[in-house]
Structures are given as structure tokens and as C-alpha cells.
Motif scaffolding. Structure first.
Motif: not given
Lengths: 468, 468
Positions: B192, B194, B198, B203-204
Motif C-alpha cells: 500500500g 501513505r 494509489g 491490492d495486498l
């Protein structure tokens, strides 16, 4: 015999493939004329190679999609799933000899349920068609990429699309509750749910969102809806520098405001929009910030935000008087990319998202990069998200300028990573950025992503060469 | 020598394991006294078997967690990650000979950033501690499971926890932007971002949220925050039947209202709360609905919702006069599960979430099931989400009643699935519901989930026997 004479000539491999496809698809759903199939070769990204598809299929049912995938698995033929091909990363570009699997004819809205606040749709439904349909029920499907009038929900899911709404309402991923997916071998898998919450097993739904057709083919989606908010009112603020505008963005967000839109256009973008559409935007200003609220009292919210803009150095703050004036400002923003394209004929649109506290550093850096490469780079940005679209304007006929464009594009991504950002906020990796993915997610992440790809697509037939 | 004499006796395998663990952990972080380690054997679920841990480790650093996982891989010892063990599915229960990996000492808040609206935390931070810390910055971390005063963020991420806030603010999953995860082999992976948006790669992050420690160990999380909303005002409405209360819920949501809370307590629950805490709730009513708004004008919103309740047959509608009275009503709701536990000494708390349009059918069905098995089943529900907690009250010393409790619990899940719902809205699968997972997600989904587990945990040492 007459039939076979009017068909385009095809070699034996393709002939066999087409025959097998036709055994489970109507003839009208299988396109082989090279002039026609060539028109399915590309999405809207620059600098992304594409190949020549062997065939384009346009299924109307889940069973037909399953037939296509079973055939592809059997014959080891790559499959490139496509929506409306409005993507900006080459994720929908054909590879040589592939089956282009266009989902555009699976375009039914199957259900809209105002109590459960969900819609169930096929992947080919156009974003704007869904948006208007749910509006009639007092509901709203927020994700609004610039291409919303033509792009499809399936494409939006494939790239996890964003838009102007994201600062308040989030991206497509937030609105996908469940999926029906046809796997590489043709089996049908259901993920997720139609309930508001649910934690039964690993979240495979989210794994598919943004996977760019590389893990399976979405054939049905359960989408979350929201109540339709009041019409938003927009304010425009002019700043003497991009930094000052970015500082205002930080103060607005830090101040706890929740704008429904917070967009930035730099001077280059403002001028390009005026040149294209004579919008009368203030060209003397270095950066234009648009803020909107769709709250119960938008005028009060705009007044508070206007004061923060002035404190951050805005030279002029103009709240729109009404919805019509607001819509005009938004139209100017929506025209940005088209307008920048007109500057030199071609653009490379970057999509770097940084923590919004670093937005000023990002814009300053882009200015330096533009100078270094002697290029025009216009920046429009979903400023409230820190999501910038530095857009390199160049003449594709000029090899040196094209080289500089490509190099500056990469340098912008490097800068984004340096600032703690990501190489793509909403456009996806596709072909355009796949060399950069490893730099962002690191070797361990990349290895695990590759292994997940192998789980779902052991023969590497699903959109091969994309993402990873 | 003295050291080894005061240690608890341990066999050779455990001795070797402990020695290896001590080579990378301070002695105070390695617990082997069986009386002590036994206290780490369970979370708060009923009817879930647990084993005897070989050792409990309490690391303080990422490196120490890596050392634990490397050791576990080398010696093929199962690892059971734990937060505060407030879970309700047995997901944190020890297995025989395992390493219990308690993350409670990794409890630092590393960053709170009001401009980026994020917090960066270690997994052992208690939910309430984080909530209070961000409040000081004018921010809010919405997920609020009932156990929020003691449960940890790591545990919340492991189970994708919900709470009372979800009808407006969603579950934990919506607030996890990025993770640092120690993999089974001890390698560190970052997922991911911050940034606000994104889409670089699969999307782990979301894959780990709700994975109950079976894919890796979360050692750091980047969490999204929201501006702190105004204090909410609560309304209580009494209904002559659960069906009428559920109809009111449907009308409220269909009407486009966005309550910050919409909770239901049935008569059994109301009575239990009164018996426990003498709250003076109206026992003559069949169902009590609590609605709250944290909007700019909550009184107006409550008035609108109150009118809908009356139209749906509410016999009494009482808006709280102030924040204190509102807090009292919420306290009653929060006491529900504890109060139901007091009825017969033991409870099995179900967690079935249905589309909210089927909430009435769900509650009627639970009433039928309670009659069929001659049991007391109290229902409290996050009604706005369709997320019900039918709570079977029984005497664990009575074998026949225990059997009926277990059977009714299963029948409630079957009913939920029949109504298009899920077996777990927010508590997770753990041990308690793993036999049911296949019924919900089907054989293809289950196969893909198993393969994903193999990708991350090829030796099956991470919380084995949970989820799948």
C-alpha cells in the motif's frame, strides 16, 4: 462456401481459434476483419506498444465469456479484456495474436435497490448511464473519471478509477462489494457480497479491483451506492504561485473541511483551456484552485475555505453564484487534459500521487523538470488527494522532443516516489509503468504479486505483459 | 545453571525452540511458565477448541518479530499471532505446541499527521488510545468495536472489525492504507501507501485485512483518519414488533438519510440490560431502535427520522435532549452483549449480516429458531448495516442446552445465507465458522483462497487451522 470467401484471409492457427470461438458464440460476436480488429488495438496511452489481435470477441452472456476463456486456455492464446479503451496506461492494448475480449455489449443494469443502496451491473455499462439511472432513485454512484461519459464500469473496476469526487467519496475500489469473475480456465467465481459488511474469508474482491484484467474477467459487479448529495457549489481562488495554492490545500484539509472537490490547475493548464474553449479563466495567475462543497450549507463552507485561501496568499477568491456558474468552472477543469493535448499535438499524462503535505514540493519539482528538459508540462491535480497529473506536451514527430518527454515523465515518477508517493494514483500500471512498479513495491512485494498472478493465471494467458 | 533450575520443565523440542527464540529476543519477552502461557490460550469465543502453547513471545521490534518467524519456519513450529484476545471467533486461540506471538508490547503511535489525515501505528496500540490521541488533533479514527477500550489495532486489522459507526463510516478495512508485514519466512514486506489514492499493483493491503494472522504478521499500519465530526445526538424509538422496527430501518435508509448510528435491541436484550444495569429502558416494547446523527443540524435529522419511525408504527419516539442523554442510550446498547451473557452464564454471539431489506425476515426467523430450540436468543443489531448479533443464552453446564445452542447457532447462519447474507459481518471466521465458509463462498472461491494461503504460507505455520 460463400461465407468463407467473404471472410478475411487467415492462417491456420487463427482459423482454428476462430472456429473454436464460433462454436460457442454467434457469428456477429466474432470479428476477424483486420481493419476492424486493428481499431481495438489501443487504449488512450502514449508510448505504449500494442500488437495485432487475431480476433475480437463481443460476448453478451457469462456463458459466452466462459467459452472464450475455455477456448483460450485450451489453445494457449492470450486474452486482452477491454472496456471502452479510455485507459491511460496501455493496460487494454492488444498483444500479437491475442483474443481481444470486449465486454462492451454486456451492458445491462440488472438491479438498483434503494433500500440496500446497491446496483448490480454487467461490466459494459457506461459510467454515466449508471450514474443517471441511480439518480432517478435518489442515489449516487460517485466514481467519476474524466471519461465518465464513455468509460465502462468494468474498465473502472479494472483500473480502480478515481476522478474529481475522490477527495470526499473515494475511488472505485470503495464501491465494489462483490464480483462474478470468469477465471482463466473458464470457471466462474463469486467474490464478496451484497451486504453492507462482510468478512468471510480473504478479500478477493479487492484483489480484482485494479488488477487490469490480469487475474480474471469481471462479468458482474455489486456496487455500493450513496444517497444523492445536494448539488455542489464551487469557488475559484487565484494564487501568485503554485506553492501558495498547495499551502492553501494543506490548510483546508488540516482545518477539518470536507470539500466534495479540491482541484488545481497551473498557469499552463489555464492558458491551454482558454486557448481551446475561450473560457475566460484568469491567465495572469500562476495557479487556480477550485473547491466545492455539496453540504447542507455550501455557501458557509465556501466562505470558510475562501478565508483560508486568502490567508495563504490568494489574490482573488470568487465563489460561484449558482449551480450553473459552478458547472462552468468544473467544465474548465474537465477540459484540462484535452486542452493540454492541443498544445503540441501529443501528451504524456502522468499520475503521481503524493501525501498532500508534499504537494508543493511535487509541483516545484515538476517545474524544475520542465525547465531541465525544455518542455511544456502543464499540471492539473486532484489537489485534495495529492494526486497530480503532470502532462508533458510534445510534438511526437520530433524524435528529440519525444525522448525528452519520455525522460521527463520518468523523472516525475522518481520525484513522486522520493516524496513518499506512488507512481499511479488512479490510472494504473498497464504497460506504461510496469518497469516502475518494482521500484515502488520492492522485490518482496513484487515476488508475492507474481505468485498471486500464477495462482489465478498459471498459463499466463490473461493480459500477459501488463502490470507485472 | 540456576536459571535453568527455575525454569518450568520442558521437553527437548520445546527447549530447543525456546533457546532459539532467546537468541534474538530478551528473556523478558519469552514466557514459558505453563500457568502463564495457558492464560494466552483463548480469545473470547465460545465452543472453540484451543491447544497448549509451547511458548509465548512478546516482541517489541520488527526485527524481533522477524526472528520469531524465521525460527518458526526453521523449526516448523506453528505461530498464532494475538492482539488483546477480545475476538469472538477463536481466531486467536492457541494450537498445541505453538508459539503465541503477542503483539501487545508493540504499542507505539509513530505518527499523527493532520494534513495527510493519517496515523502510523504499531499493531499493539489499543483502539481507544489511538482514538483519543487523534482527537487531540481534531481527527477521528472511526472503527469502534464494542471492545474498543481494550482491543488492539492489529487485532482490528486481523478481523476487519466493525462497530457502531459502520453505517456511516464503514469498517476497519476502509481505514487501512498500507501495512508492513512480516511474512512466514521472516522477510519484511510493505504494502500500500501513505497517500490518499494509489493503484500500483494488486491490492495486498486489503488481502491482509481480515486474514486473521494466517498470511503474515502486521507490524506497522498506515491508517486513514477523518476530521472529528460534531458530537452525535441520539433518538430512541419503541416499536410493537421487531418487523415494524426493521421496516423503519428500511424507510430511513431508502429516504437517503445518513445516520451515524442505527442500532436495534430486541425485547430480550432490553430486559437483559435493565436487569444488569437498571437503565430504565422500556421493557413493554418489542424492539428499541436507536438512531443518531453527527451532522450540522442533528435535531432536524432526528425529527425527520422520528417521523419515519412513527409512520412505521413506533409507539413512542424520544429524541435525547443533549449529548449526556445520548451517551446514556449508547451505553445501554454497548452493554447488550455483557447483559445477555448474564442471563444464563454463557452466550454464543452470532454475526450474520443480511441485505438490510431482509432484516425483518432475519429477525422473524431468529424468533422461530429460538422457539424451535426452546432457547433464549437476544438480538442486538447494527440495523443500518443489516448486521445482526443473535446471541444464544445458555447454561454451559447443561449438555442438552449446549447442544441446542450450537444447533440454533448454525441454523441462524443457514438462514442468513438463505436471505442473501454472509455468515460473518465483522467478527471473522476463525475456528468458529470455518466449516461454514465453503457454504458461503463456494468450491471455486475456497480453492483460490487456499492457493493464496499457500503463496504466503507454504509450510502452513501461520495460524494453521483458522479461516480455511
Amino acid at each position: 462456401m460463400i461465407m468463407s470467401r467473404i471472410e478475411a484471409p487467415r492462417d491456420e492457427v487463427t482459423g482454428n481459434l476462430v472456429d473454436r470461438l464460433l462454436s460457442g458464440l454467434p457469428a456477429a460476436a466474432v470479428l476477424t476483419d483486420p481493419d476492424v480488429t486493428a481499431s481495438y488495438a489501443n487504449d488512450m496511452a502514449s508510448f505504449c506498444p500494442s500488437g495485432t489481435p487475431a480476433v475480437v470477441v463481443l460476448p453478451r452472456t457469462v456463458e459466452q465469456v466462459q467459452h472464450v476463456l475455455r477456448t483460450a486456455t485450451e489453445l494457449r492464446v492470450p486474452v486482452v479484456p477491454q472496456g471502452a479503451r479510455t485507459g491511460l496506461s496501455g493496460a487494454a492494448n492488444a498483444s500479437d495474436g491475442c483474443i481481444v475480449l470486449s465486454l462492451t455489449r454486456m451492458d445491462r443494469i440488472l438491479e438498483i435497490n434503494p433500500v440496500d443502496r446497491i446496483a448490480v451491473v454487467e461490466p459494459g455499462v457506461v459510467n454515466a448511464v449508471l450514474s443517471r439511472a441511480v439518480e432517478e432513485h435518489g442515489l449516487c454512484y460517485p466514481p467519476d473519471p474524466s471519461s465518465w461519459e464513455t468509460c465502462t464500469i468494468g474498465g473502472n473496476i479494472g483500473t480502480a478509477s478515481g476522478g474529481l469526487c475522490c477527495v470526499k467519496y473515494g475511488v472505485t475500489a470503495e464501491y465494489v462489494l462483490g464480483l462474478d469473475v470468469v477465471l482463466a480456465d473458464g470457471r466462474l467465481m463469486t467474490t464478496g457480497r451484497r451486504t453492507a459488511k462482510g468478512v468471510a474469508g480473504y478479500d478477493l474482491t479487492r484483489l480484482f479491483v485494479g488488477s487490469e484484467g490480469s487475474l480474471g474477467v469481471v462479468v458482474r459487479a455489486v456496487l455500493a451506492l450513496r444517497p444523492k448529495p445536494p448539488r455542489q457549489l464551487v469557488l475559484a481562488a487565484e494564487f501568485p504561485s503554485a506553492s501558495a495554492a498547495c499551502a492553501a490545500v494543506c490548510r483546508i484539509m488540516e482545518g477539518g473541511h470536507v470539500p466534495s472537490l479540491l482541484e488545481l490547475m497551473d498557469r499552463t493548464t489555464v492558458k491551454a483551456v482558454n486557448d481551446l474553449a475561450h473560457m475566460g479563466l484568469p491567465e495572469s495567475t500562476e495557479a487556480l484552485l477550485l473547491a466545492a462543497f455539496d453540504t447542507a450549507d455550501p455557501a458557509a463552507d465556501l466562505a470558510a475555505v475562501g478565508a483560508l485561501c486568502e490567508a495563504a496568499g490568494a489574490t482573488q477568491v470568487v465563489p460561484a453564484d449558482d449551480v450553473a456558474e459552478s458547472e462552468l468552472l468544473l467544465q474548465a477543469r474537465r477540459l484540462s487534459l484535452t486542452a493540454l493535448e492541443a498544445v503540441k499535438g501529443t501528451t504524456m499524462i502522468d499520475d503521481v500521487c503524493v501525501p498532500r503535505s508534499r504537494l508543493g514540493d511535487m509541483l516545484e519539482g515538476v517545474e524544475r523538470i520542465a525547465e531541465k528538459y525544455a518542455l511544456t508540462i502543464g499540471v492539473c491535480a486532484h489537489a485534495g488527494d495529492g494526486n497530480t497529473h503532470p502532462t508533458v506536451c510534445f510534438d511526437a514527430q520530433d524524435p528529440d522532443e519525444s525522448r525528452r518527454a519520455r525522460e521527463s515523465f520518468d523523472e516525475i515518477m522518481a520525484l513522486g516516489l522520493e516524496l513518499g508517493g506512488t507512481i499511479t494514483g488512479e490510472h494504473g500500471v498497464g504497460v506504461l509503468k510496469k518497469d516502475w512498479l518494482a521500484r515502488e513495491i520492492g522485490p518482496v512485494g513484487l515476488e508475492m504479486q507474481r505468485r498471486i498472478k500464477q495462482v489465478f493465471d498459471p498459463l499466463d494467458i490473461l493480459n500477459p505483459g501488463k502490470v507485472l
